[in-house]
Scaffold this active site. Structure first.
Site, PDB file in Angstrom:
ATOM      1  N   THR A  74      50.661  46.429  29.783  1.00 14.67           N
ATOM      2  CA  THR A  74      52.067  46.548  29.377  1.00 14.67           C
ATOM      3  C   THR A  74      52.746  45.190  29.373  1.00 14.67           C
ATOM      4  O   THR A  74      53.450  44.837  28.437  1.00 14.67           O
ATOM      5  CB  THR A  74      52.809  47.518  30.313  1.00 14.67           C
ATOM      6  OG1 THR A  74      52.192  48.806  30.239  1.00 14.67           O
ATOM      7  CG2 THR A  74      54.275  47.648  29.897  1.00 14.67           C
ATOM      8  N   LEU A 158      58.054  54.027  35.650  1.00 13.56           N
ATOM      9  CA  LEU A 158      57.316  54.031  36.909  1.00 13.56           C
ATOM     10  C   LEU A 158      58.251  54.261  38.092  1.00 13.56           C
ATOM     11  O   LEU A 158      57.903  54.965  39.047  1.00 13.56           O
ATOM     12  CB  LEU A 158      56.543  52.725  37.082  1.00 13.56           C
ATOM     13  CG  LEU A 158      55.412  52.500  36.076  1.00 13.56           C
ATOM     14  CD1 LEU A 158      54.743  51.161  36.322  1.00 13.56           C
ATOM     15  CD2 LEU A 158      54.386  53.617  36.149  1.00 13.56           C
ATOM     16  N   THR A 232      54.135  46.969  43.747  1.00 11.01           N
ATOM     17  CA  THR A 232      53.060  47.187  42.777  1.00 11.01           C
ATOM     18  C   THR A 232      53.488  46.676  41.398  1.00 11.01           C
ATOM     19  O   THR A 232      52.857  47.014  40.399  1.00 11.01           O
ATOM     20  CB  THR A 232      52.714  48.690  42.671  1.00 11.01           C
ATOM     21  OG1 THR A 232      53.903  49.419  42.338  1.00 11.01           O
ATOM     22  CG2 THR A 232      52.145  49.215  43.977  1.00 11.01           C
ATOM     23  N   ARG A 234      55.132  42.990  40.232  1.00  9.56           N
ATOM     24  CA  ARG A 234      54.675  41.633  39.970  1.00  9.56           C
ATOM     25  C   ARG A 234      54.855  40.796  41.234  1.00  9.56           C
ATOM     26  O   ARG A 234      55.861  40.914  41.940  1.00  9.56           O
ATOM     27  CB  ARG A 234      55.453  40.996  38.805  1.00  9.56           C
ATOM     28  CG  ARG A 234      55.110  41.559  37.432  1.00  9.56           C
ATOM     29  CD  ARG A 234      53.703  41.175  37.009  1.00  9.56           C
ATOM     30  NE  ARG A 234      53.360  41.631  35.671  1.00  9.56           N
ATOM     31  CZ  ARG A 234      52.755  42.787  35.404  1.00  9.56           C
ATOM     32  NH1 ARG A 234      52.454  43.603  36.394  1.00  9.56           N
ATOM     33  NH2 ARG A 234      52.467  43.120  34.167  1.00  9.56           N
ATOM     34  N   ASP A 258      50.175  45.151  46.022  1.00 11.44           N
ATOM     35  CA  ASP A 258      49.059  45.215  45.093  1.00 11.44           C
ATOM     36  C   ASP A 258      49.059  44.028  44.141  1.00 11.44           C
ATOM     37  O   ASP A 258      48.136  43.876  43.346  1.00 11.44           O
ATOM     38  CB  ASP A 258      49.121  46.525  44.290  1.00 11.44           C
ATOM     39  CG  ASP A 258      47.913  46.718  43.389  1.00 11.44           C
ATOM     40  OD1 ASP A 258      46.789  46.724  43.919  1.00 11.44           O
ATOM     41  OD2 ASP A 258      48.096  46.856  42.161  1.00 11.44           O
ATOM     42  N   GLU A 263      46.801  35.273  41.066  1.00 10.25           N
ATOM     43  CA  GLU A 263      45.715  36.244  41.207  1.00 10.25           C
ATOM     44  C   GLU A 263      44.453  35.748  40.503  1.00 10.25           C
ATOM     45  O   GLU A 263      44.518  35.412  39.316  1.00 10.25           O
ATOM     46  CB  GLU A 263      46.151  37.596  40.626  1.00 10.25           C
ATOM     47  CG  GLU A 263      47.312  38.210  41.393  1.00 10.25           C
ATOM     48  CD  GLU A 263      47.878  39.452  40.713  1.00 10.25           C
ATOM     49  OE1 GLU A 263      48.629  40.176  41.359  1.00 10.25           O
ATOM     50  OE2 GLU A 263      47.556  39.685  39.523  1.00 10.25           O
ATOM     51  N   HIS A 285      45.347  44.220  42.879  1.00  9.19           N
ATOM     52  CA  HIS A 285      45.939  44.558  41.582  1.00  9.19           C
ATOM     53  C   HIS A 285      45.196  45.726  40.926  1.00  9.19           C
ATOM     54  O   HIS A 285      44.770  45.657  39.767  1.00  9.19           O
ATOM     55  CB  HIS A 285      45.941  43.350  40.656  1.00  9.19           C
ATOM     56  CG  HIS A 285      47.004  43.432  39.588  1.00  9.19           C
ATOM     57  ND1 HIS A 285      47.761  42.354  39.193  1.00  9.19           N
ATOM     58  CD2 HIS A 285      47.449  44.476  38.832  1.00  9.19           C
ATOM     59  CE1 HIS A 285      48.604  42.715  38.241  1.00  9.19           C
ATOM     60  NE2 HIS A 285      48.434  44.009  38.004  1.00  9.19           N
ATOM     61  N   VAL A 286      45.074  46.817  41.673  1.00  9.19           N
ATOM     62  CA  VAL A 286      44.339  47.985  41.175  1.00  9.19           C
ATOM     63  C   VAL A 286      45.196  49.246  41.118  1.00  9.19           C
ATOM     64  O   VAL A 286      44.669  50.330  40.830  1.00  9.19           O
ATOM     65  CB  VAL A 286      43.078  48.263  42.033  1.00  9.19           C
ATOM     66  CG1 VAL A 286      42.053  47.164  41.838  1.00  9.19           C
ATOM     67  CG2 VAL A 286      43.436  48.421  43.516  1.00  9.19           C
ATOM     68  N   ALA A 287      46.508  49.135  41.360  1.00 10.53           N
ATOM     69  CA  ALA A 287      47.354  50.331  41.312  1.00 10.53           C
ATOM     70  C   ALA A 287      47.283  51.007  39.946  1.00 10.53           C
ATOM     71  O   ALA A 287      47.387  52.231  39.844  1.00 10.53           O
ATOM     72  CB  ALA A 287      48.801  49.975  41.658  1.00 10.53           C
ATOM     73  N   TRP A 288      47.099  50.239  38.901  1.00 12.25           N
ATOM     74  CA  TRP A 288      47.072  50.749  37.529  1.00 12.25           C
ATOM     75  C   TRP A 288      45.712  51.332  37.140  1.00 12.25           C
ATOM     76  O   TRP A 288      45.588  51.972  36.091  1.00 12.25           O
ATOM     77  CB  TRP A 288      47.369  49.599  36.555  1.00 12.25           C
ATOM     78  CG  TRP A 288      46.277  48.566  36.533  1.00 12.25           C
ATOM     79  CD1 TRP A 288      46.084  47.562  37.437  1.00 12.25           C
ATOM     80  CD2 TRP A 288      45.215  48.444  35.587  1.00 12.25           C
ATOM     81  NE1 TRP A 288      44.973  46.830  37.123  1.00 12.25           N
ATOM     82  CE2 TRP A 288      44.423  47.348  35.981  1.00 12.25           C
ATOM     83  CE3 TRP A 288      44.866  49.161  34.442  1.00 12.25           C
ATOM     84  CZ2 TRP A 288      43.291  46.943  35.276  1.00 12.25           C
ATOM     85  CZ3 TRP A 288      43.740  48.766  33.735  1.00 12.25           C
ATOM     86  CH2 TRP A 288      42.971  47.656  34.150  1.00 12.25           C
TER      87      TRP A 288
END
Length: 318
Positions: A74, A158, A232, A234, A258, A263, A285-288
């Site tokens: 996104t 969200l 979660t 940025r 997250d 990163e 960075h795996v929430a998505w």
């Protein structure tokens, strides 16, 4: 034949079925791509797929065949949007694919921190339970989410989905107005009031010049309820050094992150030095990235490529 180049296949899980476009094409994919490899790898390509590999103005100047960039995310701060328009390149992003996976991750972090699951798990590993002499012990506080106040910073899809789960759990859900701005929407309170009165704060706003460093030491000092802080969205929304200070001073009860400013993080990232604390959870960075969400993302991305070839591009970034 249309040449399609995927610059960072490694950013999409291996379980995702990468269904290709239906039209005749040449498909090239790379596990990852460095900045100095972008131009070489996109030579002759009409369509580029990128998740986190930046494509900038100086790249576009050397890629006259490139006509479309499909962003497998996104957020699109990896693109120079003005340069895309100047070079006649259509850029599309994926949207509304993570309304289930991100809020679920938010509440996984909330439950784990609010009930101190990390600390108790470590106690069991360390033998504390075995030595306690009774059926339970109380080395860490445990609090319910029901009846607590959930402050949401960011009221997009969200934020709304997170709020719906919070209400279902019996939480009082409030939304923060813009920092330093007026409040005009029902259910919104001034930014400073949300900081001061929330038991849990969850960030769901984009990273822009206005929101960079949105939460720093001055904001932590306003958090009278010693809340959990969940991010979660940025990494750049929160001053990471100030977060460590806030935890050290007991200004907040814990942090579930997250996303980080850089990163993957460098070894000297302040949060890496406190990652083993029981009231800190950092995920990569795996929430998505539920399998279901990634498949939805991919199917939507291929749809955008198909629409572009039909002359009706969708989700165009402007």
């Amino acid at each position: 034949m249309t040449r399609i180049v995927f610059l960072d296949r490694g950013t999409i899980g291996p379980s995702v079925k990468l269904t290709p476009p239906s039209f005749s094409h040449e498909w090239v994919e790379h596990e990852r791509t460095q900045g100095d490899e972008v131009v070489e790898r996109l030579q002759g390509a009409e369509i580029a797929i990128t998740n986190k590999v930046p494509i900038r103005a100086d790249h576009l100047e050397k890629l006259p065949d490139l006509k479309m960039i499909a962003v497998a995310a996104t957020g699109y701060n990896i693109l120079d949007v003005a340069a895309c328009w100047a070079h006649g390149v259509v850029a599309s992003n994926v949207r509304s694919y993570a309304q289930k996976t991100v809020p679920e991750h938010v509440f996984a972090l909330m439950f784990a921190l609010r009930r101190n699951l990390v600390g108790y798990r470590q106690d069991v590993i360390d033998g504390v339970w075995q030595k306690s002499g009774q059926f339970c012990f109380f080395t860490h506080p445990i609090k319910d989410l029901s009846g607590s106040r959930l402050g949401l910073i960011g009221g997009g899809s969200l934020g709304e989905a997170t709020g719906a789960i919070g209400r279902a759990l019996g939480m009082e859900v409030i939304y923060a107005g813009r920092k330093g701005g007026q409040v005009s929407k029902p259910g919104y309170l001034p930014f400073e009031e949300v900081l001061a009165t929330s038991d849990v704060l969850s960030l769901h706003c984009p990273l822009t010049p206005e929101t960079e460093g949105l939460i720093s030491l001055a904001e932590f000092e306003q958090m009278a309820q010693r809340p959990l802080l969940i991010n979660t969205a940025r990494g750049g929304l929160v001053d990471e050094a100030a977060l460590v200070t806030a935890l050290d001073r007991g200004l907040i009860a814990g942090a579930g992150f997250d996303v980080l400013t850089s990163e993957p993080p460098a070894d000297d990232n302040p949060l890496m030095k406190i990652a083993e604390r029981p009231n800190v959870i950092i995920t990569p960075h795996v929430a998505w990235a539920s399998e279901e969400a990634m498949q939805t993302l991919w199917d939507q991305l291929i749809g955008h490529i198909e629409n572009y070839k039909r002359g009706h591009p969708a989700n165009v970034i402007t």
